[in-house]
Design a protein around this motif. Sequence first.
Motif, PDB file in Angstrom:
ATOM      1  N   LEU A  41       0.856  -1.185   0.000  1.00 39.85           N
ATOM      2  CA  LEU A  41       0.000   0.000   0.000  1.00 39.85           C
ATOM      3  C   LEU A  41       0.889   1.231   0.000  1.00 39.85           C
ATOM      4  N   SER A  42       0.703   2.066  -1.004  1.00 38.68           N
ATOM      5  CA  SER A  42       1.454   3.320  -1.093  1.00 38.68           C
ATOM      6  C   SER A  42       0.495   4.465  -1.344  1.00 38.68           C
ATOM      7  N   ALA A  43       0.882   5.632  -0.867  1.00 38.33           N
ATOM      8  CA  ALA A  43       0.090   6.838  -1.082  1.00 38.33           C
ATOM      9  C   ALA A  43       1.032   8.037  -1.044  1.00 38.33           C
ATOM     10  N   VAL A  44       0.728   9.025  -1.869  1.00 37.64           N
ATOM     11  CA  VAL A  44       1.525  10.244  -1.905  1.00 37.64           C
ATOM     12  C   VAL A  44       0.570  11.434  -1.915  1.00 37.64           C
ATOM     13  N   GLU A  45       0.791  12.332  -0.989  1.00 36.29           N
ATOM     14  CA  GLU A  45       0.019  13.575  -0.930  1.00 36.29           C
ATOM     15  C   GLU A  45       0.525  14.491  -2.030  1.00 36.29           C
ATOM     16  N   PHE A  46      -0.402  15.254  -2.682  1.00 41.69           N
ATOM     17  CA  PHE A  46       0.020  16.169  -3.735  1.00 41.69           C
ATOM     18  C   PHE A  46      -0.970  17.302  -3.932  1.00 41.69           C
ATOM     19  N   ASP A  47      -0.481  18.353  -4.566  1.00 42.12           N
ATOM     20  CA  ASP A  47      -1.301  19.499  -4.964  1.00 42.12           C
ATOM     21  C   ASP A  47      -1.615  19.317  -6.436  1.00 42.12           C
ATOM     22  N   ILE A  48      -2.877  19.140  -6.769  1.00 45.29           N
ATOM     23  CA  ILE A  48      -3.254  18.845  -8.155  1.00 45.29           C
ATOM     24  C   ILE A  48      -3.005  20.018  -9.098  1.00 45.29           C
ATOM     25  N   ASN A  49      -2.944  21.225  -8.573  1.00 41.93           N
ATOM     26  CA  ASN A  49      -2.720  22.392  -9.425  1.00 41.93           C
ATOM     27  C   ASN A  49      -1.250  22.618  -9.763  1.00 41.93           C
ATOM     28  N   THR A  50      -0.364  22.199  -8.864  1.00 40.90           N
ATOM     29  CA  THR A  50       1.064  22.449  -9.084  1.00 40.90           C
ATOM     30  C   THR A  50       1.889  21.179  -9.291  1.00 40.90           C
ATOM     31  N   CYS A 105      -1.950  15.607 -12.961  1.00 40.56           N
ATOM     32  CA  CYS A 105      -1.793  17.061 -12.818  1.00 40.56           C
ATOM     33  C   CYS A 105      -1.724  17.743 -14.190  1.00 40.56           C
ATOM     34  N   ALA A 106      -1.032  17.111 -15.134  1.00 40.92           N
ATOM     35  CA  ALA A 106      -0.942  17.680 -16.482  1.00 40.92           C
ATOM     36  C   ALA A 106      -2.313  17.730 -17.150  1.00 40.92           C
ATOM     37  N   ILE A 107      -3.088  16.673 -16.991  1.00 37.70           N
ATOM     38  CA  ILE A 107      -4.440  16.655 -17.569  1.00 37.70           C
ATOM     39  C   ILE A 107      -5.324  17.676 -16.864  1.00 37.70           C
ATOM     40  N   TRP A 108      -5.241  17.716 -15.534  1.00 35.48           N
ATOM     41  CA  TRP A 108      -6.039  18.663 -14.750  1.00 35.48           C
ATOM     42  C   TRP A 108      -5.772  20.097 -15.204  1.00 35.48           C
ATOM     43  N   LYS A 109      -4.493  20.411 -15.340  1.00 36.64           N
ATOM     44  CA  LYS A 109      -4.108  21.759 -15.770  1.00 36.64           C
ATOM     45  C   LYS A 109      -4.670  22.047 -17.167  1.00 36.64           C
ATOM     46  N   ASP A 110      -4.556  21.072 -18.064  1.00 37.81           N
ATOM     47  CA  ASP A 110      -5.043  21.255 -19.438  1.00 37.81           C
ATOM     48  C   ASP A 110      -6.548  21.498 -19.491  1.00 37.81           C
ATOM     49  N   ILE A 111      -7.313  20.679 -18.772  1.00 39.69           N
ATOM     50  CA  ILE A 111      -8.754  20.819 -18.879  1.00 39.69           C
ATOM     51  C   ILE A 111      -9.303  21.999 -18.066  1.00 39.69           C
ATOM     52  N   ASN A 112      -8.484  22.561 -17.193  1.00 39.17           N
ATOM     53  CA  ASN A 112      -8.916  23.714 -16.397  1.00 39.17           C
ATOM     54  C   ASN A 112      -8.297  25.035 -16.865  1.00 39.17           C
ATOM     55  N   THR A 113      -7.616  25.016 -17.977  1.00 40.17           N
ATOM     56  CA  THR A 113      -7.034  26.232 -18.533  1.00 40.17           C
ATOM     57  C   THR A 113      -8.013  26.830 -19.523  1.00 40.17           C
ATOM     58  N   VAL A 114      -8.303  28.101 -19.343  1.00 35.14           N
ATOM     59  CA  VAL A 114      -9.201  28.808 -20.259  1.00 35.14           C
ATOM     60  C   VAL A 114      -8.476  28.984 -21.573  1.00 35.14           C
ATOM     61  N   LYS A 115      -9.124  28.583 -22.638  1.00 36.90           N
ATOM     62  CA  LYS A 115      -8.495  28.674 -23.958  1.00 36.90           C
ATOM     63  C   LYS A 115      -9.157  29.704 -24.817  1.00 36.90           C
TER      64      LYS A 115
END
Length: 179
Positions: free
Chosen positions: A24-33, A169-179
């Motif tokens: 069992l592994s887990a890593v805390e992260f900030d999805i925006n950065t 995070c890369a996908i999150w950033k892409d789909i949340n960036t205003v184009k």
Amino acid sequence: MSKGHVMLDIETLGVSPGCVILSLSAVEFDINTGELGESFNMGIDIKSCVDAGLTIDPSTMKWWMEQSEQARRASFYAGNSLEFVLGEFVNFMNSVGPACVWGNGVRFDVGILEGAYKALNRKMPIEPRMERDVRTLVSFRPDVKKNMPFEGEPHVPLDDCKHQIKYCCAIWKDINTVK
């Protein structure tokens, strides 16, 4: 300060709730950065899982024999008891604060982990409303995952967590960036 998200990865001897969990592994992260925080990584003794009523799927054992030696070594080692690891995971989740927990598959990582807590009559430390699915996010931009180089070894759970964080995070950033 909480980063708000945790990537979860388990290695198992089955594909449904009630199967043996090897690690069992887990890593805390900030999805925006993409910034990483605290991590959790523990192996689990197979016998303690079987003693708790968890099962081994022969086809998953066969699959493991086809994986790299490094991945097998990382997952098949004398770990701690299931009860100890699940208790430590509760402590980890409490330490990172409220967080969305990402698993690879709607009910794989989180569902199987929930089955282990249930087998020991313990409370799951993840609220259903906080569950998130990596595969659903990837479905919006599968090319991002496909083109993301893997660092480490596939099926080594801590490496899997970090890789999944990168492409999520890369996908999150892409789909949340205003184009």
